[in-house]
Motif scaffolding. Sequence first.
Motif, short mmCIF file in Angstrom:
data_model
loop_
_atom_site.label_atom_id
_atom_site.label_comp_id
_atom_site.label_asym_id
_atom_site.label_seq_id
_atom_site.Cartn_x
_atom_site.Cartn_y
_atom_site.Cartn_z
N PHE A 59 1.03 -1.17 -0.26
CA PHE A 59 0.10 0.31 -0.10
C PHE A 59 1.25 1.41 0.28
N SER A 62 0.52 2.99 -3.31
CA SER A 62 -0.42 3.80 -3.43
C SER A 62 -0.87 4.84 -2.83
N LEU A 63 -0.11 4.98 -1.30
CA LEU A 63 -0.02 5.87 -0.22
C LEU A 63 0.28 7.12 -1.13
N ASN A 75 -4.76 7.48 -1.66
CA ASN A 75 -5.74 6.00 -1.35
C ASN A 75 -4.97 5.02 -1.37
N PHE A 76 -5.95 3.82 -1.32
CA PHE A 76 -4.98 2.47 -2.09
C PHE A 76 -6.07 1.67 -3.18
N ASP A 77 -6.46 2.99 -4.61
CA ASP A 77 -6.33 2.44 -5.71
C ASP A 77 -5.21 1.77 -6.00
N ALA A 79 -3.18 -0.13 -4.11
CA ALA A 79 -2.75 -0.85 -3.13
C ALA A 79 -2.57 -2.53 -4.24
#
Length: 406
Positions: A59, A62-63, A75-77, A79
């Motif tokens: 993650f 992504s973060l 965000n976690f899109d 991940a």
Amino acid sequence: MGFDTGTTTFMILSTSLVMLMTPGLAFFYGGLAGKRNILGIMMQTFVSLGITTILWIAFGYSLCFSGGEGGIIGNFDWAFLHGIPFNKPYSGANGEYPEFIFIAYQMMFAVITPTLITGAFVNRVSFKAYLIFLVAWQILVYYPFVHMVWGGGLLEEWGVRDFAGGIVVHATAGFAALASVIYVGKRTDTKSPPNSIPLMAIGTGLLWFGWYGFNAGSELKVDDITTIAFLNTDVAASFAGITWLIVEWFREGKPKFVGLLTGFVAGLATITPAAGFVPLWAAVIIGIAAGLLCYIAVQFKNKWGWDDALDVWGVHGMGGVFGTILLGVFASSTINGQSGLLEGNYYFFIKEVVAVIGAAAYAFIFTYVMLVLINRITRVKVTDSEESMGLDASLHGEKAYDEGAM
């Protein structure tokens, strides 16, 4: 896909060079540590290669780089790299190479940043507590600043610039180091000499070599900015090392090899945020300033009795602060389109100062609070007997050198 072979190769090489900095740091710290704590400090460095990679793929990337435009965190899109095919072009470089290379390149920055902190609290922190700290610090400190400065977040949108990590890497790690030192207190033996200065020299060479990928690679493509960042890196490090050598020689009466090597690293850290924004003559001034100001910072630390064992705060923390401020002074629109104080851009200078002070304060406060909370889960500081025995034997059951028969 029609990727550019030259740029793709360059970014793979730069990623490899930045990876090499982590073993280089392990050798640098391992040489400076006392002989009973060589493996302990090297273990804390090398373990980040594994744990940080897991976090980054799960993650972390992504973060840092998905969503959250103008915000503090993403965000976690993405991940587990969901939705990123292996052959997807990286848009930030006009699609010249796959995004997977950018993911790997930024991952190597994530690997080395928390390990910089370890030199401050050498032989005082338990390995279990360090592992928790390694995970928590990246999530709560490193990832937000990567996103804010490089991932389209709050500070980048405000106009803050940091070419290769003066704010994101060195200021955050350096002031986290200071917080950790204040929290865990002094060593019982503060006079322990370096166990191997030649090992430190090997580490310095690997760090310097890897720093070309760290700074020049941060242009994320091959052009004239890549070359000026490369040369600025070498020039600043050289002037900083010689400045440190001369100042220490004058004050202590003898030229010290450890001082020369430390000065080189101070110059590398200080030029990092400015490498791709300033002309070559400014790199000379930044290098001299790094050697002088970081030396003064170390003396200040000694005067106040902060037991930052390997001078992480003075070299990396203050180097990142000084470099970011000097970027605000010397940035030239003729180099990379960004003007600084010397060209009349007062607002940019103020933004750089505010951003680096804010980052330092945030890293210090969050690190201290984090250590307090970790101590409720597991003891952060080792016992006096463990410290006296050395962490190599007491925590890891190993010895760096066989002192018996050949």
